[in-house]
Structure formats: C-alpha cells, structure tokens
Design a protein around this motif. Structure first.
Motif, mmCIF file in Angstrom:
data_model
loop_
_atom_site.group_PDB
_atom_site.id
_atom_site.type_symbol
_atom_site.label_atom_id
_atom_site.label_comp_id
_atom_site.label_asym_id
_atom_site.label_seq_id
_atom_site.Cartn_x
_atom_site.Cartn_y
_atom_site.Cartn_z
ATOM 1 N N LEU A 7 2.073 4.608 16.675
ATOM 2 C CA LEU A 7 3.186 5.137 16.465
ATOM 3 C C LEU A 7 3.451 6.086 14.928
ATOM 4 O O LEU A 7 4.801 6.989 15.491
ATOM 5 N N CYS A 8 3.071 5.927 14.370
ATOM 6 C CA CYS A 8 3.024 6.463 12.853
ATOM 7 C C CYS A 8 2.111 7.542 13.138
ATOM 8 O O CYS A 8 1.463 8.198 11.955
ATOM 9 N N PRO A 9 1.317 8.788 13.932
ATOM 10 C CA PRO A 9 0.569 9.700 13.050
ATOM 11 C C PRO A 9 1.397 10.734 12.364
ATOM 12 O O PRO A 9 2.286 11.029 12.300
ATOM 13 N N ASN A 10 0.316 11.575 12.106
ATOM 14 C CA ASN A 10 0.620 12.244 11.358
ATOM 15 C C ASN A 10 2.517 11.976 9.907
ATOM 16 O O ASN A 10 3.483 12.797 10.327
ATOM 17 N N SER A 11 1.848 11.023 9.464
ATOM 18 C CA SER A 11 2.898 10.577 8.273
ATOM 19 C C SER A 11 2.951 10.781 7.098
ATOM 20 O O SER A 11 2.060 11.441 6.739
ATOM 21 N N GLN A 12 4.320 10.066 6.456
ATOM 22 C CA GLN A 12 4.306 10.747 4.951
ATOM 23 C C GLN A 12 4.561 9.141 4.129
ATOM 24 O O GLN A 12 5.627 8.815 5.119
ATOM 25 N N PRO A 13 4.421 8.603 3.177
ATOM 26 C CA PRO A 13 5.021 7.695 2.688
ATOM 27 C C PRO A 13 6.579 7.858 2.272
ATOM 28 O O PRO A 13 6.845 8.806 2.145
ATOM 29 N N ALA A 14 7.590 7.261 2.672
ATOM 30 C CA ALA A 14 8.764 7.124 2.242
ATOM 31 C C ALA A 14 8.845 6.673 1.066
ATOM 32 O O ALA A 14 8.437 5.920 0.354
ATOM 33 N N HIS A 15 9.957 7.842 -0.405
ATOM 34 C CA HIS A 15 10.405 7.070 -1.290
ATOM 35 C C HIS A 15 10.635 5.562 -1.117
ATOM 36 O O HIS A 15 11.320 5.087 -0.546
ATOM 37 N N ALA A 16 10.039 4.164 -2.463
ATOM 38 C CA ALA A 16 10.956 3.269 -2.200
ATOM 39 C C ALA A 16 11.718 3.444 -4.059
ATOM 40 O O ALA A 16 9.948 2.946 -5.137
ATOM 41 N N VAL A 17 12.134 1.756 -3.690
ATOM 42 C CA VAL A 17 12.047 1.697 -5.056
ATOM 43 C C VAL A 17 12.316 0.120 -4.886
ATOM 44 O O VAL A 17 12.984 -0.451 -4.187
ATOM 45 N N TRP A 18 12.348 -1.061 -6.077
ATOM 46 C CA TRP A 18 12.501 -2.296 -6.144
ATOM 47 C C TRP A 18 13.078 -2.893 -7.008
ATOM 48 O O TRP A 18 12.435 -2.227 -8.586
ATOM 49 N N PHE A 19 13.654 -3.971 -6.749
ATOM 50 C CA PHE A 19 13.562 -5.031 -8.003
ATOM 51 C C PHE A 19 13.723 -6.657 -7.794
ATOM 52 O O PHE A 19 12.986 -6.736 -6.641
ATOM 53 N N ASP A 20 13.404 -7.555 -8.645
ATOM 54 C CA ASP A 20 13.040 -8.624 -8.730
ATOM 55 C C ASP A 20 14.366 -9.445 -9.496
ATOM 56 O O ASP A 20 14.694 -9.171 -10.117
ATOM 57 N N ARG A 21 14.239 -10.303 -7.857
ATOM 58 C CA ARG A 21 15.305 -11.360 -8.382
ATOM 59 C C ARG A 21 14.265 -13.012 -8.493
ATOM 60 O O ARG A 21 13.159 -12.936 -8.360
ATOM 61 N N LYS A 22 15.084 -14.094 -8.464
ATOM 62 C CA LYS A 22 14.563 -15.530 -8.640
ATOM 63 C C LYS A 22 14.126 -15.789 -7.612
ATOM 64 O O LYS A 22 13.159 -16.369 -7.553
ATOM 65 N N LYS A 23 14.884 -15.356 -6.424
ATOM 66 C CA LYS A 23 14.354 -16.246 -5.096
ATOM 67 C C LYS A 23 14.096 -14.690 -4.068
ATOM 68 O O LYS A 23 13.352 -15.183 -3.039
ATOM 69 N N TYR A 24 13.937 -13.193 -4.390
ATOM 70 C CA TYR A 24 13.938 -12.470 -3.340
ATOM 71 C C TYR A 24 13.547 -11.518 -4.723
ATOM 72 O O TYR A 24 13.536 -10.476 -5.385
ATOM 73 N N VAL A 25 12.826 -10.574 -3.506
ATOM 74 C CA VAL A 25 12.468 -9.213 -3.831
ATOM 75 C C VAL A 25 13.096 -7.745 -2.904
ATOM 76 O O VAL A 25 12.977 -8.705 -1.763
ATOM 77 N N THR A 26 14.027 -7.365 -3.680
ATOM 78 C CA THR A 26 14.333 -5.827 -2.969
ATOM 79 C C THR A 26 13.637 -4.406 -2.651
ATOM 80 O O THR A 26 13.216 -4.397 -3.443
ATOM 81 N N ILE A 27 13.283 -4.359 -1.818
ATOM 82 C CA ILE A 27 12.551 -2.654 -1.601
ATOM 83 C C ILE A 27 13.780 -1.599 -0.999
ATOM 84 O O ILE A 27 14.228 -2.463 0.468
ATOM 85 N N ASN A 28 13.576 -0.769 -1.050
ATOM 86 C CA ASN A 28 15.116 0.139 -0.676
ATOM 87 C C ASN A 28 13.740 1.550 -0.725
ATOM 88 O O ASN A 28 13.761 2.292 -1.226
ATOM 89 N N PHE A 29 14.199 2.066 0.974
ATOM 90 C CA PHE A 29 13.469 2.912 1.200
ATOM 91 C C PHE A 29 14.325 4.317 1.146
ATOM 92 O O PHE A 29 14.798 3.595 2.129
ATOM 93 N N MET A 30 13.778 5.041 0.837
ATOM 94 C CA MET A 30 15.022 6.532 1.092
ATOM 95 C C MET A 30 14.233 6.955 1.807
ATOM 96 O O MET A 30 13.667 8.344 2.281
ATOM 97 N N VAL A 31 15.186 7.271 3.084
ATOM 98 C CA VAL A 31 14.688 7.659 4.172
ATOM 99 C C VAL A 31 16.383 8.284 4.742
ATOM 100 O O VAL A 31 17.401 7.765 5.188
ATOM 101 N N GLN A 32 16.383 9.879 5.539
ATOM 102 C CA GLN A 32 17.701 10.019 5.248
ATOM 103 C C GLN A 32 17.775 9.804 6.996
ATOM 104 O O GLN A 32 17.463 10.390 7.694
ATOM 105 N N ARG A 33 19.175 9.639 7.175
ATOM 106 C CA ARG A 33 18.936 9.064 8.516
ATOM 107 C C ARG A 33 18.139 8.414 9.551
ATOM 108 O O ARG A 33 17.680 9.177 10.223
#
Length: 157
Positions: A7-33
């Motif tokens: 379902l994802c032909p001709n794609s590009q990676p979305a920019h992402a930022v991440w951070f670490d916590r004791k129990k979780y890792v959070t990743i935020n993908f930057m995609v407009q709408r």
C-alpha cells in the motif's frame, strides 16, 4: 507486513522525533493532516504507512533497540503528528538509541524538548533528601537547650 508495503509504493520516510522514559518510548511522526494511517507494532519493530493532505505517501520501518510489549503500545493520530507510545519489555532501562542499528537515519531525531535523564532521578532525589534530613537533625541537635517556659502565653490570669 507485505500488505502495508504494497500500500506504500513510491513513498518517502516521515520525519520523526523520539524520547525515552522509564517504562515507555515515544515516537512522534511529523505528517500534515495524516490519512489512511496504518501502524503495525511488533515486538522488535514497527511499520508506519500513511498519506498527507497532498497525497504524498510516507513509509517508515524501525527495528527497535530492545523489545516492546505490543499489547500495551498505542498510536494516536493528530492534525500534524502521529504519536506512538511503545511500552518497554524491560522497564527502568534507558535506550541509548531508538533503533538496533547504530547508524542514525536522516529522518530521525531526538526530541530534546521532552528528553530527561531519568536514570539518576531516584538516586539524586534520595541524596538530596538525605542531605536535607541530616541538616534538620544537625539543626535540632545544635539548638537543644532548656525547654522554654511558656507559662506567660496562657490566656487565663
């Protein structure tokens, strides 16, 4: 997985930022709408595929530094981001990087606004508390003298 890839032909990676916590890792993908969002979280990797408002196709595949609990990991879609919360299998263990591979992809950054050095929080807090308690005990020991006569504070005359 091959379903998402198809379902994802001709794609590009979305920019992402991440951070670490004791129990979780959070990743935020930057995609407009984002729309047509598909997230496949597995114990050792995740795949994200979606489109933005101009129908650009985004595809990201991450092989995690450590394993995550898939049943307690979630994603949430917002107007400008796709937030992924990954529950660590080994809590209280800091991830030095998000991916198993030490090479950092150009689309991935550390979210320094949300990053905390949580590894030493408990021990630093305990040390500060211990210093405070020592100071209080020293003050109490140094101020000991005769108990003051408080008879003059009585209301009855």
């Amino acid at each position: 997985m091959s379903f998402i890839v198809s379902l994802c032909p001709n794609s590009q990676p979305a920019h992402a930022v991440w951070f670490d916590r004791k129990k979780y890792v959070t990743i935020n993908f930057m995609v407009q709408r984002p729309k047509d969002v598909q997230v496949d979280i597995q114990p050792d990797k995740m795949i994200l595929c979606c489109k933005n408002e101009t129908h650009d196709v985004f595809y990201n595949e991450l092989h995690f530094y450590e394993k995550v609990q898939i049943n307690d990991s979630r994603e949430r879609v917002y107007d400008r981001t796709i937030n992924v919360l990954l529950r660590k299998v080994k809590p209280d263990y800091a991830w030095p990087r998000l991916q198993k591979d030490s090479a950092k992809p150009s689309w991935l950054s550390v979210d320094f606004d949300n990053w905390r050095d949580w590894e030493h929080e408990d021990s630093e807090g305990k040390e500060e508390y211990d210093r405070y308690m020592d100071m209080i005990q020293e003050m109490a020991a140094g101020n000991k003298g005769e108990t003051p006569d408080m008879g003059d504070l009585s209301d009855s005359d």
